[in-house]
Motif scaffolding. Structure first.
Motif, short mmCIF file in Angstrom:
data_model
loop_
_atom_site.label_atom_id
_atom_site.label_comp_id
_atom_site.label_asym_id
_atom_site.label_seq_id
_atom_site.Cartn_x
_atom_site.Cartn_y
_atom_site.Cartn_z
N GLY A 12 0.95 -1.16 0.00
CA GLY A 12 -0.02 -0.05 0.22
C GLY A 12 0.97 1.33 0.04
N PHE A 13 1.83 1.35 0.82
CA PHE A 13 2.58 2.62 1.01
C PHE A 13 3.32 2.78 -0.39
CE2 PHE A 13 7.19 4.12 1.36
CZ PHE A 13 6.82 5.44 1.72
N TYR A 14 3.88 1.94 -1.05
CA TYR A 14 4.41 2.26 -2.29
C TYR A 14 3.47 2.50 -3.49
CZ TYR A 14 8.00 -0.36 0.17
OH TYR A 14 8.82 -0.74 1.01
N ILE A 15 2.25 1.83 -3.54
CA ILE A 15 1.14 2.00 -4.41
C ILE A 15 0.55 3.51 -4.33
CG2 ILE A 15 -0.99 1.19 -5.47
CD1 ILE A 15 0.11 -1.63 -4.98
N TRP A 16 0.21 3.65 -2.99
CA TRP A 16 -0.59 4.87 -2.84
C TRP A 16 0.47 5.73 -2.94
CZ3 TRP A 16 -4.94 3.85 -4.30
CH2 TRP A 16 -5.55 2.97 -3.97
N GLY A 17 1.66 5.72 -2.42
CA GLY A 17 2.47 6.74 -2.43
C GLY A 17 2.97 7.41 -3.91
N SER A 18 2.99 6.36 -4.75
CA SER A 18 3.37 6.78 -6.11
C SER A 18 2.22 7.58 -6.93
CB SER A 18 3.54 5.28 -7.04
OG SER A 18 2.84 4.84 -7.09
N TYR A 19 0.90 6.99 -6.57
CA TYR A 19 -0.18 7.80 -7.13
C TYR A 19 -0.71 9.06 -6.31
CZ TYR A 19 -1.71 4.05 -9.99
OH TYR A 19 -1.80 2.98 -11.17
N LEU A 20 0.10 9.24 -4.99
CA LEU A 20 -0.25 10.37 -4.47
C LEU A 20 0.80 11.43 -4.95
CD1 LEU A 20 -1.35 12.04 -1.85
CD2 LEU A 20 0.47 11.32 -0.61
N PHE A 21 2.19 10.93 -5.26
CA PHE A 21 3.04 11.84 -5.76
C PHE A 21 2.46 12.40 -7.13
CE2 PHE A 21 7.03 12.91 -8.02
CZ PHE A 21 7.61 13.68 -6.86
N ALA A 22 1.96 11.36 -7.94
CA ALA A 22 1.46 11.70 -9.28
C ALA A 22 0.19 12.86 -9.25
CB ALA A 22 1.01 10.55 -10.11
N LEU A 23 -0.49 12.63 -8.45
CA LEU A 23 -1.65 13.69 -8.02
C LEU A 23 -0.99 15.21 -7.69
CD1 LEU A 23 -4.78 13.88 -7.71
CD2 LEU A 23 -4.34 13.62 -5.52
N LEU A 24 0.07 15.19 -7.08
CA LEU A 24 0.72 16.44 -6.48
C LEU A 24 1.62 16.93 -7.72
CD1 LEU A 24 2.47 15.30 -2.99
CD2 LEU A 24 0.31 16.62 -3.33
N ALA A 25 1.89 16.14 -8.54
CA ALA A 25 2.70 16.60 -9.59
C ALA A 25 1.75 17.30 -10.68
CB ALA A 25 3.33 15.69 -10.51
N PHE A 26 0.36 16.71 -10.93
CA PHE A 26 -0.65 17.21 -11.60
C PHE A 26 -1.09 18.48 -11.16
CE2 PHE A 26 -1.20 12.87 -13.07
CZ PHE A 26 -0.58 13.01 -14.61
N VAL A 27 -1.17 18.32 -9.78
CA VAL A 27 -1.90 19.76 -9.12
C VAL A 27 -1.02 20.67 -9.24
CG1 VAL A 27 -2.61 20.55 -6.75
CG2 VAL A 27 -3.46 18.39 -7.63
N TRP A 28 0.50 20.46 -8.98
CA TRP A 28 1.58 21.52 -9.06
C TRP A 28 1.69 22.12 -10.29
CZ3 TRP A 28 5.79 21.09 -12.39
CH2 TRP A 28 6.60 22.35 -12.27
N GLU A 29 1.54 21.29 -11.38
CA GLU A 29 1.60 21.85 -12.91
C GLU A 29 0.42 22.90 -13.03
OE1 GLU A 29 1.59 19.16 -15.81
OE2 GLU A 29 2.82 20.47 -17.13
N LEU A 30 -0.99 22.53 -12.61
CA LEU A 30 -2.23 23.29 -12.99
C LEU A 30 -2.14 24.47 -12.02
CD1 LEU A 30 -4.69 20.46 -13.17
CD2 LEU A 30 -3.90 21.90 -14.87
N VAL A 31 -1.61 24.36 -10.70
CA VAL A 31 -1.62 25.62 -9.83
C VAL A 31 -0.57 26.72 -10.40
CG1 VAL A 31 -0.86 26.26 -7.72
CG2 VAL A 31 -2.68 24.24 -8.03
N THR A 32 0.61 26.17 -10.60
CA THR A 32 1.55 27.09 -11.19
C THR A 32 1.21 27.65 -12.75
OG1 THR A 32 2.73 25.23 -12.06
CG2 THR A 32 3.64 26.14 -10.19
N LEU A 33 0.46 27.23 -13.36
CA LEU A 33 -0.31 27.43 -14.61
C LEU A 33 -1.05 28.70 -14.16
CD1 LEU A 33 -0.80 24.77 -17.34
CD2 LEU A 33 0.61 26.96 -17.59
N SER A 34 -1.88 28.20 -13.52
CA SER A 34 -3.24 29.35 -13.08
C SER A 34 -2.48 30.67 -12.50
CB SER A 34 -4.29 28.67 -12.05
OG SER A 34 -3.62 28.16 -10.83
N TYR A 35 -1.54 30.36 -11.58
CA TYR A 35 -0.69 31.62 -10.94
C TYR A 35 -0.06 32.41 -12.00
CZ TYR A 35 2.49 34.07 -8.08
OH TYR A 35 3.16 34.93 -7.32
N ARG A 36 0.58 31.48 -12.95
CA ARG A 36 1.27 32.38 -13.98
C ARG A 36 0.18 33.04 -14.93
NH1 ARG A 36 5.10 29.15 -18.21
NH2 ARG A 36 5.97 30.90 -19.47
N LYS A 37 -0.97 32.50 -15.12
CA LYS A 37 -1.96 33.35 -15.81
C LYS A 37 -2.50 34.62 -15.14
CE LYS A 37 -5.74 32.16 -18.86
NZ LYS A 37 -6.86 30.99 -19.16
#
Lengths: 59, 296
Positions: A12-37
């Protein structure tokens, strides 16, 4: 349909950890884009305000 | 009767600085008086040419100003299906696909790791193509697209490295090894970082685009090295599970989940790249206007 438990067979730690990290990466990209705009739009409006000012140092 | 171009017309386009002349809309003309630099940097054909093979005139969308509203209209067509496919892919991957006979549940990292790794490589090739076109033909929009792709590509490459480490620990017993596949993917990550750093360190966007293009094109050599590394060297990383000309070696539901997640990541990338390229267009136009104002 399989109903996997949260422990994922002990991985569980490895699977949920990797998906949580992916979610954070997507959110980071979208937030930085909206901040830039947003900062672009703020800059544009502030530039328009500055253009209309008379540049006076006293009232 | 409307103008219909022939194949010969394409070769006869007289490219010259766009003068924002009387044929253009009033709004555009008003812009040109404020922005002197823009009037010398925008290139458009003098004559209206329509390709006999393309039903509508797509050439006009090579101009950043014309592409900006088109990109805005396209974004929801990619973003909404991406969100739906992410949901469907996760559902199939976690609730329908069975556990692996060897790795158990740990293999489920594949549904994010493999699409991230594929997109990291594919986006690099796409970035190099756009950067090369921008360099060779002085096409501003292509260079802007390359800049826009670089950040998403770097994000996916980083994601593939991190999720790979999360997968490596339970299956190999270690977070990281200097394996050929992992090392070449790390080099890809450094190439992305180099491209982004190089572009942001040079103030003149045209020079930055040219420098970035050289790095991007040279770095393409790393892509076949990543792909074939598992065949060329004896590595810890497993070989390709899905090949174009051979039957896949994984269960059908696993394959469907993987392909759905790949499509979702791909649609997400297009949407995000379009959003970012709109920001880049605005930034560069604002900088050009500021430069023009300063020089008047």
């Amino acid at each position: 349909m399989n109903w996997p438990d949260l422990s994922m067979g002990g991985y569980g730690f490895y699977i949920w950890g990797s998906y949580l990290f992916a979610l954070l990466a997507f959110v980071w990209e979208l937030v930085t884009l909206s901040y830039r705009k947003k900062s672009q739009l703020q800059e544009k409006s502030s530039r328009e305000i500055l253009r209309g000012s008379t540049n006076e140092t006293t009232s | 009767m409307g103008h219909r171009g022939s194949a010969q017309d394409i070769g006869r386009i007289n490219w010259q600085p766009f003068d924002f002349g009387p044929r253009e809309a009033t709004k555009t003309r008003r812009r040109s008086t404020k922005n002197k630099e823009q009037s010398t940097t925008f290139l458009r054909p003098k004559t209206k040419v329509q390709s006999p093979f393309i039903p509508m005139n797509l050439y006009k969308y090579s101009s950043p100003v014309n592409f900006y509203p088109l990109a805005g209209r396209l974004i929801p067509w990619f973003a909404i299906p991406a969100a739906i496919l992410f949901t469907v892919g996760m559902f199939v991957g976690f609730f329908i696909a069975p556990a692996d006979f060897q790795q158990g549940e740990a293999y489920r990292i594949i549904f994010i790791h493999v699409p991230a790794a594929w997109l990291g490589m594919f986006l690099y090739v796409l970035m190099a193509i756009y950067a090369g076109i921008g360099w060779a033909f002085n096409a501003r929009l292509s260079s802007m697209m390359a800049s826009s792709i670089s950040i998403t590509g770097a994000m996916f490459t980083f994601l593939s490295l991190v999720t790979g480490a999360f997968w490596g620990k339970p299956t190999w017993g270690t977070w990281w090894v200097w394996d050929a596949r992992m090392t070449s993917t790390l080099i890809l990550m450094f190439l992305y970082i180099g491209f982004i750093s190089l572009q942001s360190s040079i103030e003149d966007p045209r020079r930055a685009d040219r420098a970035g293009a050289v790095l991007a094109i040279v770095g393409v050599i790393n892509i076949p090295i990543i792909y074939f590394s598992v065949q060329w060297w004896n590595t810890l990383h497993q070989g390709a599970t899905i090949r174009l000309l051979q039957k896949p070696t994984i269960h059908g539901s696993m394959l469907y989940a993987l392909l759905i997640m790949l499509a979702a990541c791909w649609l997400y990338s297009v949407a995000v790249v379009l959003i970012r390229v709109r920001c880049i267009i605005l930034e560069r136009e604002q900088n050009a206007a500021r430069f023009a104002e300063a020089t008047i």
